[in-house]
Design a protein around this motif. Structure first.
Motif, PDB file in Angstrom:
ATOM      1  N   SER A  94      13.477   4.934 -35.792  1.00 20.67           N
ATOM      2  CA  SER A  94      12.494   3.824 -35.243  1.00 20.67           C
ATOM      3  C   SER A  94      12.760   3.571 -33.629  1.00 20.67           C
ATOM      4  O   SER A  94      12.801   4.555 -33.320  1.00 20.67           O
ATOM      5  N   HIS A  95      12.436   2.259 -33.470  1.00 29.67           N
ATOM      6  CA  HIS A  95      12.396   1.969 -32.078  1.00 29.67           C
ATOM      7  C   HIS A  95      13.347   0.724 -31.768  1.00 29.67           C
ATOM      8  O   HIS A  95      13.204  -0.129 -32.632  1.00 29.67           O
ATOM      9  N   PRO A  96      13.821   0.462 -30.688  1.00 32.51           N
ATOM     10  CA  PRO A  96      14.409  -0.646 -30.291  1.00 32.51           C
ATOM     11  C   PRO A  96      13.130  -1.608 -29.751  1.00 32.51           C
ATOM     12  O   PRO A  96      12.064  -1.147 -29.197  1.00 32.51           O
ATOM     13  N   LEU A  97      13.336  -2.883 -30.095  1.00 33.51           N
ATOM     14  CA  LEU A  97      12.183  -3.936 -29.935  1.00 33.51           C
ATOM     15  C   LEU A  97      12.512  -4.618 -28.959  1.00 33.51           C
ATOM     16  O   LEU A  97      13.764  -4.965 -28.508  1.00 33.51           O
ATOM     17  N   HIS A  98      11.431  -5.286 -28.102  1.00 28.55           N
ATOM     18  CA  HIS A  98      11.521  -6.410 -27.368  1.00 28.55           C
ATOM     19  C   HIS A  98      11.309  -7.540 -28.095  1.00 28.55           C
ATOM     20  O   HIS A  98      10.178  -7.894 -28.879  1.00 28.55           O
TER      21      HIS A  98
ATOM     22  N   THR B 215      19.227  -3.366 -28.091  1.00 31.17           N
ATOM     23  CA  THR B 215      19.933  -2.134 -27.640  1.00 31.17           C
ATOM     24  C   THR B 215      19.812  -1.009 -28.711  1.00 31.17           C
ATOM     25  O   THR B 215      19.240  -1.414 -29.887  1.00 31.17           O
ATOM     26  N   TYR B 216      19.873   0.140 -28.385  1.00 31.25           N
ATOM     27  CA  TYR B 216      19.668   1.084 -29.365  1.00 31.25           C
ATOM     28  C   TYR B 216      20.598   0.781 -30.792  1.00 31.25           C
ATOM     29  O   TYR B 216      20.296   1.235 -31.686  1.00 31.25           O
ATOM     30  N   GLU B 217      21.792   0.549 -30.363  1.00 37.12           N
ATOM     31  CA  GLU B 217      22.968   0.205 -31.587  1.00 37.12           C
ATOM     32  C   GLU B 217      22.430  -0.929 -32.155  1.00 37.12           C
ATOM     33  O   GLU B 217      22.341  -0.778 -33.480  1.00 37.12           O
ATOM     34  N   GLU B 218      21.898  -2.072 -31.855  1.00 32.87           N
ATOM     35  CA  GLU B 218      21.362  -3.019 -32.451  1.00 32.87           C
ATOM     36  C   GLU B 218      20.482  -2.638 -33.266  1.00 32.87           C
ATOM     37  O   GLU B 218      20.359  -3.028 -34.536  1.00 32.87           O
ATOM     38  N   ALA B 219      19.500  -2.040 -32.869  1.00 31.70           N
ATOM     39  CA  ALA B 219      18.113  -1.502 -33.533  1.00 31.70           C
ATOM     40  C   ALA B 219      18.543  -0.487 -34.650  1.00 31.70           C
ATOM     41  O   ALA B 219      17.882  -0.539 -35.771  1.00 31.70           O
TER      42      ALA B 219
ATOM     43  N   ALA C 174      21.570  -0.238 -36.479  1.00 34.52           N
ATOM     44  CA  ALA C 174      22.055  -0.818 -37.389  1.00 34.52           C
ATOM     45  C   ALA C 174      21.209  -1.718 -38.327  1.00 34.52           C
ATOM     46  O   ALA C 174      21.208  -1.508 -39.437  1.00 34.52           O
ATOM     47  N   LYS C 175      19.955  -2.325 -37.663  1.00 32.97           N
ATOM     48  CA  LYS C 175      19.028  -3.143 -38.507  1.00 32.97           C
ATOM     49  C   LYS C 175      18.441  -2.110 -39.319  1.00 32.97           C
ATOM     50  O   LYS C 175      18.040  -2.408 -40.426  1.00 32.97           O
ATOM     51  N   CYS C 176      18.093  -0.930 -38.773  1.00 30.56           N
ATOM     52  CA  CYS C 176      17.244   0.067 -39.552  1.00 30.56           C
ATOM     53  C   CYS C 176      18.034   0.772 -40.591  1.00 30.56           C
ATOM     54  O   CYS C 176      17.404   0.914 -41.725  1.00 30.56           O
ATOM     55  N   LEU C 177      19.324   0.954 -40.438  1.00 26.40           N
ATOM     56  CA  LEU C 177      20.127   1.432 -41.411  1.00 26.40           C
ATOM     57  C   LEU C 177      20.287   0.265 -42.767  1.00 26.40           C
ATOM     58  O   LEU C 177      20.101   0.810 -43.749  1.00 26.40           O
ATOM     59  N   LYS C 178      20.599  -0.768 -42.301  1.00 28.64           N
ATOM     60  CA  LYS C 178      20.381  -2.094 -43.362  1.00 28.64           C
ATOM     61  C   LYS C 178      19.010  -1.814 -44.032  1.00 28.64           C
ATOM     62  O   LYS C 178      18.964  -2.028 -45.331  1.00 28.64           O
ATOM     63  N   ARG C 179      17.813  -1.844 -43.382  1.00 27.23           N
ATOM     64  CA  ARG C 179      16.531  -1.838 -43.929  1.00 27.23           C
ATOM     65  C   ARG C 179      16.312  -0.779 -45.002  1.00 27.23           C
ATOM     66  O   ARG C 179      15.761  -0.858 -45.885  1.00 27.23           O
TER      67      ARG C 179
ATOM     68  N   TRP D 208      18.457   1.940 -45.985  1.00 30.22           N
ATOM     69  CA  TRP D 208      19.527   2.311 -46.688  1.00 30.22           C
ATOM     70  C   TRP D 208      20.581   1.324 -47.590  1.00 30.22           C
ATOM     71  O   TRP D 208      21.554   1.610 -48.244  1.00 30.22           O
ATOM     72  N   ASP D 209      20.211  -0.018 -47.028  1.00 32.68           N
ATOM     73  CA  ASP D 209      21.150  -0.930 -47.290  1.00 32.68           C
ATOM     74  C   ASP D 209      22.789  -0.862 -46.934  1.00 32.68           C
ATOM     75  O   ASP D 209      23.734  -1.047 -47.660  1.00 32.68           O
ATOM     76  N   VAL D 210      22.653  -0.034 -45.647  1.00 37.28           N
ATOM     77  CA  VAL D 210      24.057   0.506 -45.409  1.00 37.28           C
ATOM     78  C   VAL D 210      24.508  -0.607 -44.229  1.00 37.28           C
ATOM     79  O   VAL D 210      23.599  -0.952 -43.196  1.00 37.28           O
ATOM     80  N   SER D 211      25.591  -1.260 -44.175  1.00 32.83           N
ATOM     81  CA  SER D 211      25.807  -2.095 -43.010  1.00 32.83           C
ATOM     82  C   SER D 211      26.885  -1.650 -42.240  1.00 32.83           C
ATOM     83  O   SER D 211      28.073  -1.463 -42.631  1.00 32.83           O
ATOM     84  N   LEU D 212      26.303  -1.112 -41.095  1.00 32.99           N
ATOM     85  CA  LEU D 212      27.373  -0.411 -39.762  1.00 32.99           C
ATOM     86  C   LEU D 212      27.389  -1.463 -39.014  1.00 32.99           C
ATOM     87  O   LEU D 212      26.030  -1.760 -38.616  1.00 32.99           O
ATOM     88  N   LYS D 213      28.118  -1.951 -38.385  1.00 34.71           N
ATOM     89  CA  LYS D 213      28.162  -2.779 -37.025  1.00 34.71           C
ATOM     90  C   LYS D 213      27.569  -1.910 -35.956  1.00 34.71           C
ATOM     91  O   LYS D 213      27.890  -0.648 -35.995  1.00 34.71           O
ATOM     92  N   PRO D 214      27.030  -2.272 -34.934  1.00 36.00           N
ATOM     93  CA  PRO D 214      26.302  -1.502 -33.773  1.00 36.00           C
ATOM     94  C   PRO D 214      27.567  -0.948 -33.386  1.00 36.00           C
ATOM     95  O   PRO D 214      27.187   0.301 -32.616  1.00 36.00           O
ATOM     96  N   ALA D 215      28.736  -1.290 -33.215  1.00 33.62           N
ATOM     97  CA  ALA D 215      29.786  -0.477 -32.589  1.00 33.62           C
ATOM     98  C   ALA D 215      29.988   0.693 -33.316  1.00 33.62           C
ATOM     99  O   ALA D 215      30.923   1.497 -32.878  1.00 33.62           O
ATOM    100  N   GLY D 216      29.646   0.911 -34.665  1.00 35.12           N
ATOM    101  CA  GLY D 216      30.064   2.231 -35.574  1.00 35.12           C
ATOM    102  C   GLY D 216      28.972   3.113 -35.108  1.00 35.12           C
ATOM    103  O   GLY D 216      29.097   4.175 -35.698  1.00 35.12           O
ATOM    104  N   LEU D 217      27.864   2.986 -34.463  1.00 34.53           N
ATOM    105  CA  LEU D 217      27.075   3.822 -34.185  1.00 34.53           C
ATOM    106  C   LEU D 217      27.068   4.443 -32.510  1.00 34.53           C
ATOM    107  O   LEU D 217      27.325   3.516 -31.650  1.00 34.53           O
ATOM    108  N   LYS D 218      26.991   5.442 -32.256  1.00 33.57           N
ATOM    109  CA  LYS D 218      27.278   6.093 -30.938  1.00 33.57           C
ATOM    110  C   LYS D 218      26.204   6.870 -30.531  1.00 33.57           C
ATOM    111  O   LYS D 218      25.639   7.616 -31.294  1.00 33.57           O
ATOM    112  N   ASN D 219      25.799   6.571 -29.234  1.00 39.75           N
ATOM    113  CA  ASN D 219      24.468   7.214 -28.869  1.00 39.75           C
ATOM    114  C   ASN D 219      25.020   8.509 -27.869  1.00 39.75           C
ATOM    115  O   ASN D 219      25.626   8.502 -27.029  1.00 39.75           O
TER     116      ASN D 219
END
Length: 179
Positions: A65-69, A76-80, A82-87, A89-100
């Motif tokens: 997907s895309h980070p949004l304004h 941030t990439y991480e916030e976007a 994490a939101k995408c994974l929830k939408r 896959w119903d997977v809850s990972l904190k943004p800190a659980g994802l690494k660019n």
């Protein structure tokens, strides 16, 4: 409400904003995007057969997907991600659980539309239950990176263009040794 994407140059330097429609029409306007690669405790990668307006029924990485304004700030990439994974896959990972871990630019034109993206590859570990969104995914599977590399080489036409670019970059990246 129209989504506003973040316009960048080929090195991810901020330039401005445009709607999703503006970014994906004609020659496209380069904007931020991301792909997510989830791997499990067995070091297998989660792939999905994507439901997509243009890349329908192609194998893809876990999500994209895309980070949004947003009002007054940019995701941030991480916030976007994490939101995408929830939408999707119903997977809850904190943004800190994802690494660019890397980024690439790609442009792909098709039927009057265009992908012109600076794409971050976000990785994270997840071994829990999955609930794929039936609006986004036909099916899914877990696969070893080396097996994916073989499939991509054999039948590249079965994969999204951003998966092809991500795999090309990933196979020589130090992170690949972890998978």
């Amino acid at each position: 409400m129209k989504e506003t994407l973040i316009i960048v140059d080929d090195k991810d330097n901020f330039i401005g904003y445009a709607t999703r429609e503006e970014c994906h029409s004609g020659k496209g306007i380069r904007h931020r995007a991301f792909v997510i690669l989830l791997f499990n405790k067995d070091k297998k990668i989660l792939l999905q057969k994507r439901k997509h307006k243009l890349w329908n029924n192609y194998w893809d990485l876990t999500a994209a997907s895309h980070p949004l304004h947003l009002e007054g700030r940019d995701e941030t990439y991480e916030e976007a991600a994490a939101k995408c994974l929830k939408r999707e896959w119903d997977v809850s990972l904190k943004p800190a659980g994802l690494k660019n871990i890397l980024a690439f630019n790609y442009s792909e034109r098709y039927s009057g539309s265009c992908e012109n993206e600076h794409c971050a590859l976000m990785v994270g570990e997840y071994s829990g239950k999955l609930k794929p969104d039936s609006k986004a995914c036909y099916e899914y599977k877990w696969i070893k990176l080396q097996d994916l590399i073989v499939l991509v080489k054999k039948d590249p036409e079965n994969f999204t263009p951003w998966l092809l670019e991500a795999v090309k970059k990933l196979k020589n990246h130090p992170f690949a040794k972890q998978l």
